[in-house]
Design an enzyme around this catalytic site. Structure first.
Site, PDB file in Angstrom:
ATOM      1  N   ARG A   1       4.092   0.537  -6.286  1.00  0.00           N
ATOM      2  CA  ARG A   1       4.121  -0.351  -5.122  1.00  0.00           C
ATOM      3  C   ARG A   1       3.097  -1.471  -5.248  1.00  0.00           C
ATOM      4  O   ARG A   1       3.149  -2.444  -4.501  1.00  0.00           O
ATOM      5  CB  ARG A   1       3.839   0.446  -3.845  1.00  0.00           C
ATOM      6  CG  ARG A   1       4.915   1.451  -3.509  1.00  0.00           C
ATOM      7  CD  ARG A   1       4.479   2.369  -2.411  1.00  0.00           C
ATOM      8  NE  ARG A   1       4.398   1.707  -1.119  1.00  0.00           N
ATOM      9  CZ  ARG A   1       5.369   1.703  -0.213  1.00  0.00           C
ATOM     10  NH1 ARG A   1       6.487   2.316  -0.469  1.00  0.00           N
ATOM     11  NH2 ARG A   1       5.217   1.097   0.934  1.00  0.00           N
TER      12      ARG A   1
ATOM     13  N   HIS B   1      17.652 -35.191 -14.599  1.00  0.00           N
ATOM     14  CA  HIS B   1      17.021 -35.707 -13.377  1.00  0.00           C
ATOM     15  C   HIS B   1      15.530 -35.406 -13.338  1.00  0.00           C
ATOM     16  O   HIS B   1      14.914 -35.485 -12.279  1.00  0.00           O
ATOM     17  CB  HIS B   1      17.732 -35.126 -12.148  1.00  0.00           C
ATOM     18  CG  HIS B   1      19.174 -35.472 -12.094  1.00  0.00           C
ATOM     19  ND1 HIS B   1      19.629 -36.698 -11.652  1.00  0.00           N
ATOM     20  CD2 HIS B   1      20.273 -34.786 -12.486  1.00  0.00           C
ATOM     21  CE1 HIS B   1      20.950 -36.731 -11.753  1.00  0.00           C
ATOM     22  NE2 HIS B   1      21.362 -35.572 -12.261  1.00  0.00           N
TER      23      HIS B   1
ATOM     24  N   LYS C   1       5.763  -4.017  -5.195  1.00  0.00           N
ATOM     25  CA  LYS C   1       7.184  -3.703  -5.320  1.00  0.00           C
ATOM     26  C   LYS C   1       7.949  -4.065  -4.068  1.00  0.00           C
ATOM     27  O   LYS C   1       9.033  -4.605  -4.117  1.00  0.00           O
ATOM     28  CB  LYS C   1       7.337  -2.207  -5.613  1.00  0.00           C
ATOM     29  CG  LYS C   1       8.783  -1.744  -5.715  1.00  0.00           C
ATOM     30  CD  LYS C   1       9.456  -2.325  -6.929  1.00  0.00           C
ATOM     31  CE  LYS C   1      10.927  -1.965  -7.027  1.00  0.00           C
ATOM     32  NZ  LYS C   1      11.636  -2.901  -7.921  1.00  0.00           N
TER      33      LYS C   1
ATOM     34  N   ASN D   1      -0.726   1.432   6.466  1.00  0.00           N
ATOM     35  CA  ASN D   1       0.019   0.343   5.821  1.00  0.00           C
ATOM     36  C   ASN D   1       0.470  -0.595   6.926  1.00  0.00           C
ATOM     37  O   ASN D   1       0.917  -0.131   7.972  1.00  0.00           O
ATOM     38  CB  ASN D   1       1.275   0.860   5.112  1.00  0.00           C
ATOM     39  CG  ASN D   1       0.942   1.610   3.844  1.00  0.00           C
ATOM     40  OD1 ASN D   1      -0.211   1.701   3.459  1.00  0.00           O
ATOM     41  ND2 ASN D   1       1.967   2.154   3.208  1.00  0.00           N
ATOM     42  N   GLY D   2       0.390  -1.901   6.677  1.00  0.00           N
ATOM     43  CA  GLY D   2       0.819  -2.869   7.680  1.00  0.00           C
ATOM     44  C   GLY D   2      -0.312  -3.829   8.005  1.00  0.00           C
ATOM     45  O   GLY D   2      -1.305  -3.910   7.277  1.00  0.00           O
TER      46      GLY D   2
ATOM     47  N   CYS E   1       0.833  -1.205   0.000  1.00  0.00           N
ATOM     48  CA  CYS E   1       0.000   0.000   0.000  1.00  0.00           C
ATOM     49  C   CYS E   1       0.870   1.258   0.000  1.00  0.00           C
ATOM     50  O   CYS E   1       2.039   1.218   0.370  1.00  0.00           O
ATOM     51  CB  CYS E   1      -0.855   0.029   1.259  1.00  0.00           C
ATOM     52  SG  CYS E   1      -1.690  -1.519   1.582  1.00  0.00           S
TER      53      CYS E   1
ATOM     54  N   GLU F   1      17.029 -15.966 -12.584  1.00  0.00           N
ATOM     55  CA  GLU F   1      16.592 -14.572 -12.693  1.00  0.00           C
ATOM     56  C   GLU F   1      15.856 -14.341 -14.017  1.00  0.00           C
ATOM     57  O   GLU F   1      14.823 -13.663 -14.049  1.00  0.00           O
ATOM     58  CB  GLU F   1      17.811 -13.645 -12.550  1.00  0.00           C
ATOM     59  CG  GLU F   1      17.533 -12.169 -12.711  1.00  0.00           C
ATOM     60  CD  GLU F   1      16.524 -11.590 -11.732  1.00  0.00           C
ATOM     61  OE1 GLU F   1      16.125 -12.268 -10.771  1.00  0.00           O
ATOM     62  OE2 GLU F   1      16.089 -10.448 -11.959  1.00  0.00           O
TER      63      GLU F   1
ATOM     64  N   TRP G   1      -3.320  -2.435  -1.192  1.00  0.00           N
ATOM     65  CA  TRP G   1      -3.029  -3.764  -1.740  1.00  0.00           C
ATOM     66  C   TRP G   1      -3.555  -4.746  -0.704  1.00  0.00           C
ATOM     67  O   TRP G   1      -3.058  -4.790   0.421  1.00  0.00           O
ATOM     68  CB  TRP G   1      -1.512  -3.910  -1.912  1.00  0.00           C
ATOM     69  CG  TRP G   1      -1.085  -5.147  -2.609  1.00  0.00           C
ATOM     70  CD1 TRP G   1      -1.157  -5.413  -3.938  1.00  0.00           C
ATOM     71  CD2 TRP G   1      -0.476  -6.291  -2.010  1.00  0.00           C
ATOM     72  NE1 TRP G   1      -0.628  -6.649  -4.198  1.00  0.00           N
ATOM     73  CE2 TRP G   1      -0.208  -7.207  -3.045  1.00  0.00           C
ATOM     74  CE3 TRP G   1      -0.126  -6.638  -0.697  1.00  0.00           C
ATOM     75  CZ2 TRP G   1       0.381  -8.448  -2.818  1.00  0.00           C
ATOM     76  CZ3 TRP G   1       0.456  -7.868  -0.469  1.00  0.00           C
ATOM     77  CH2 TRP G   1       0.709  -8.757  -1.520  1.00  0.00           C
TER      78      TRP G   1
ATOM     79  N   GLU H   1       7.070 -13.123 -14.007  1.00  0.00           N
ATOM     80  CA  GLU H   1       6.381 -12.057 -13.271  1.00  0.00           C
ATOM     81  C   GLU H   1       5.774 -10.993 -14.178  1.00  0.00           C
ATOM     82  O   GLU H   1       4.744 -10.426 -13.844  1.00  0.00           O
ATOM     83  CB  GLU H   1       7.265 -11.442 -12.184  1.00  0.00           C
ATOM     84  CG  GLU H   1       8.452 -10.668 -12.668  1.00  0.00           C
ATOM     85  CD  GLU H   1       9.310 -10.136 -11.531  1.00  0.00           C
ATOM     86  OE1 GLU H   1       8.796  -9.860 -10.450  1.00  0.00           O
ATOM     87  OE2 GLU H   1      10.527  -9.984 -11.755  1.00  0.00           O
TER      88      GLU H   1
ATOM     89  N   LYS I   1      12.007 -13.090 -14.210  1.00  0.00           N
ATOM     90  CA  LYS I   1      11.594 -11.879 -14.945  1.00  0.00           C
ATOM     91  C   LYS I   1      10.457 -12.219 -15.892  1.00  0.00           C
ATOM     92  O   LYS I   1       9.464 -11.513 -15.968  1.00  0.00           O
ATOM     93  CB  LYS I   1      12.760 -11.277 -15.757  1.00  0.00           C
ATOM     94  CG  LYS I   1      13.811 -10.554 -14.996  1.00  0.00           C
ATOM     95  CD  LYS I   1      13.409  -9.226 -14.423  1.00  0.00           C
ATOM     96  CE  LYS I   1      12.902  -9.369 -13.022  1.00  0.00           C
ATOM     97  NZ  LYS I   1      13.812  -9.358 -11.924  1.00  0.00           N
TER      98      LYS I   1
HETATM   99  C1  F6R Z   1      11.517  -9.470  -8.747  1.00  0.00           C
HETATM  100  C2  F6R Z   1      11.510  -8.620  -7.563  1.00  0.00           C
HETATM  101  C3  F6R Z   1      11.381  -9.255  -6.236  1.00  0.00           C
HETATM  102  C4  F6R Z   1      12.313  -8.568  -5.224  1.00  0.00           C
HETATM  103  C5  F6R Z   1      12.072  -9.128  -3.819  1.00  0.00           C
HETATM  104  C6  F6R Z   1      13.031  -8.543  -2.814  1.00  0.00           C
HETATM  105  O1  F6R Z   1      11.694  -8.742  -9.905  1.00  0.00           O
HETATM  106  O2  F6R Z   1      11.596  -7.428  -7.661  1.00  0.00           O
HETATM  107  O3  F6R Z   1      11.622 -10.618  -6.295  1.00  0.00           O
HETATM  108  O4  F6R Z   1      13.627  -8.780  -5.619  1.00  0.00           O
HETATM  109  O5  F6R Z   1      10.763  -8.849  -3.426  1.00  0.00           O
HETATM  110  O6  F6R Z   1      12.897  -7.168  -2.729  1.00  0.00           O
HETATM  111  P1  F6R Z   1      14.023  -6.270  -2.097  1.00  0.00           P
HETATM  112  O7  F6R Z   1      15.238  -6.385  -2.954  1.00  0.00           O
HETATM  113  O8  F6R Z   1      13.448  -4.895  -2.092  1.00  0.00           O
HETATM  114  O9  F6R Z   1      14.275  -6.797  -0.716  1.00  0.00           O
END
Ligand code: F6R
Length: 622
Positions: free
Chosen positions: A27, A518, A617, A100-101, A2, A495, A74, A502, A499
């Protein structure tokens, strides 16, 4: 997660709240709302869905004023809906809050409040807080004792278990906003004749760069003229101490915007040469054989005594950690373990005197990474964090912090944070390797020279997007992908797969290429393309065999090959060339085409890569 914005001043509040909320869209959110103090009462406007719907609603039912709150929600408790959107009210509608929380004991409190006659309009945990304040503020005895909103909030917060960043207004005290923080980030922006609260800097960057980061347990009262902050121990922060808490944020307002790119994700992919350069800047000696990491704040003796490193992080930052394992073991020769923060924190981990824990986080607010840090520090361990957001909770709770200077990362999918995290890990490995005597000056000079070439190489790679755009067109309708790699290519495969899934919602899995036999090889057919990291190096021949195995089973291969490799062209269906560098830096280059491929496939499928569904985010709750 949020987003919060609050304003008190003399200007028309609507554009300030709406623009602020738009800056917080990254976010992740499912509904949005505002509350405005208007002629002795509070007017609410809330809408499920995008901010554009909220704007439409405000046009239909105008509201005006110069103090109030805004929120993007959110969902955690209660589905996304207008009733569950913030701001929330007490029974009388005189107290309004954004939060938020998570209130962990909300069911218990709700029952108690219901018995006292409170009626609830939403399914949220947040609404409880408004009613708790109402109990303290408006009810007979308490009201007679004090009609101060500040006191009422303080008493109410004592009943809450959980985390919060709160903005609170009351129509009975229209000249103030109350803000409080415990476990969820909240900042105060200082203006002239106006002040702001926000969950994150971009929300208010267009208005001020003078920021105070509230600490856990702190409480603030904002008026037009000033801000009063009280610490958790009840002491007011005044004078020099208050001045010392003000951070001048250097990010320009434009840095938090798209600057002509279609999406933040693309802009941030293209910012990587600059971000890597900024992360290196000032950390290399003029003779280029030394790395300077004064901020590490560990004595030479301490660095020499370390006999085990644990890296902990989540998501993309965890992938950076997995690559860091290769760098540190290669260049420092200390055993490294890489742990997903959520698993690590609840495992009662063994932290010994000579263990160094490195936490990696772009946002510096990820709940599990923060939990892992707290666990380590409770066990008297030393935590060095690699973080992008200055003043974030993780940076403040670590023994030392090395910042990545990536600038604000707005796109939900992490890109420039990842490559700058790798840059810091590489610098750290050289720095520690030298102190421990594993790296001599000549090798350090070579390693640093390679690093200094990286920004230019990435820039060149980004100038060659055309081939990737064509590939995205060709593969956009696939529903499954495999990503395979060996050695440091394996975390890059993870990674790349993350990407893609997501932002495009295509199912993708990253595997060590050797694991294929395997199990995953059973999946190979013409509908399952495999992206194979096949850069020249120790494991090159083995990866060629893996490509043969895929081809023999009718699979299509997109290979990432070292520039000049003609052999792969004969074996793979598609080849993306990656310039050569040392093995430790190869992930920084190899991930670039994978970020672009994910981005362009997403866009061609009609997905919005900046706001992937269900994602936030910054994951500030467990
Ligand atoms: C993927 C992504 C997430 C963050 C994860 C950790 O693209 O952005 O997997 O890497 O939520 O976030 P931080 O780095 O902010 O602790």
């Amino acid at each position: 997660m949020c987003g919060i914005i609050g304003y008190i001043g003399n200007r028309d509040i609507i554009p300030i709240l709406i623009e602020g909320l738009k800056r917080l869209e990254y976010r992740g959110y499912d509904s949005a709302g505002i509350a405005v103090l208007e002629k002795g009462r509070i007017s609410l406007r809330r809408a499920e869905g995008k901010i554009a719907l909220l704007e439409k609603l405000i046009k239909q039912k105008p509201v005006s004023g110069s103090a109030g709150l805004g929120h993007t929600r959110w969902a955690t408790h209660g589905r996304p809906s207008e009733e569950n959107a913030h701001p929330h009210r007490d029974c009388t509608g005189t107290i309004v809050i954004v939060h938020n929380g998570i209130v962990e004991n909300y069911l218990e409190l709700k029952e108690k409040l219901k018995k006292k006659g409170h009626r609830f309009r939403s399914e949220t945990d947040t609404e409880i807080i408004a009613h708790l304040i109402e109990e303290q503020y408006c009810s007979g005895a308490a009201f007679r004792r004090t009609n101060s909103l500040e006191q009422a909030v303080r008493r109410a917060l004592k009943e809450i278990r959980g985390s919060y960043a709160l903005g609170i207004i009351s129509s009975k005290e229209p000249g103030r906003i109350i803000a409080a923080r415990s476990g969820s980030p909240l900042i105060i922006g200082l203006g002239k004749g106006e002040n702001f609260i926000a969950s994150d800097v971009p929300a208010i960057l267009a208005h001020t760069r003078r920021i105070i980061y509230l600490n856990d347990g702190e409480f603030a009262v904002l008026t037009r003229e000033g801000v009063d902050i009280t610490k958790a121990d009840g002491r007011k922060i005044i004078g020099k101490e208050l001045d010392g808490r003000i951070t001048a944020v250097a990010w320009k307002a434009g840095a938090a915007e798209k600057e002509g790119y279609r999406h933040f994700m693309l802009k941030e992919i293209h910012e990587q040469p600059r971000a890597i350069e900024d992360t290196i800047r000032g950390r290399i000696s003029p003779d280029k054989a030394e790395v300077h990491l004064e901020e590490l704040d560990l004595s030479t003796q301490k660095i020499k005594s370390i006999d085990r490193i644990i890296i902990t992080a989540c998501g993309t930052s965890w992938h950076a950690g997995l690559i860091g394992e290769y760098m540190l073991e290669d260049l420092v020769r200390i055993p490294v373990e890489v742990e997903n923060a959520a698993e690590f924190r609840y495992r009662n981990p063994i932290i010994e005197k000579n263990t160094l824990v490195i936490a990696i986080s772009q946002s510096g607010e990820t709940a599990d990474t923060l939990g892992a840090i707290r666990e380590v520090r409770e066990k008297n361990g030393t935590v060095v964090s690699i973080c992008n957001v200055v003043g974030s909770t993780i940076s403040r709770e670590s023994d030392a912090v090395i910042y990545t200077h990536a600038g604000p990362e707005i796109g939900v999918a992490s890109t420039k944070a990842f490559t700058t995290q790798l840059t810091v890990l590489y610098l750290l490995a050289i720095y520690m390797g030298k102190i421990r005597g594993f790296i001599r000056d000549a090798q350090a000079r070579e390693l640093i020279a390679e690093l200094l070439k990286v920004p230019g190489i990435v820039k060149r790679m980004l100038g060659e997007e055309g081939k990737i755009i064509k590939l995205a067109e060709k593969f956009r309708k696939k529903t499954n992908f495999l990503y395979l790699g060996r050695g440091e290519g394996f975390p890059v495969a993870l990674e790349g797969a993350l990407k893609l899934k997501e932002v495009s919602y295509i199912h993708a899995e990253g595997y060590p290429a050797a694991e294929m036999k395997h199990g995953p090889i059973a999946l190979i057919d013409k509908n399952m393309p495999a992206v194979v990291l096949a850069l020249k190096g120790r494991r090159y021949d083995k990866i060629l065999s893996n490509i043969e195995e895929i081809k023999a089973r009718g699979g299509e291969v997109i290979a990432l090959a070292s520039e000049g490799d003609k052999e792969l062209k004969k074996k793979a269906d598609e080849v993306l060339y990656v310039p050569r560098t040392c093995v430790q830096l190869s992930p920084v280059l190899a991930v670039i085409p994978l970020q672009l491929l994910a981005y362009y496939i997403a866009v061609k499928r009609g997905c919005n890569p900046d706001q992937p569904r269900h994602l936030a985010k910054s994951v500030t709750v467990e």
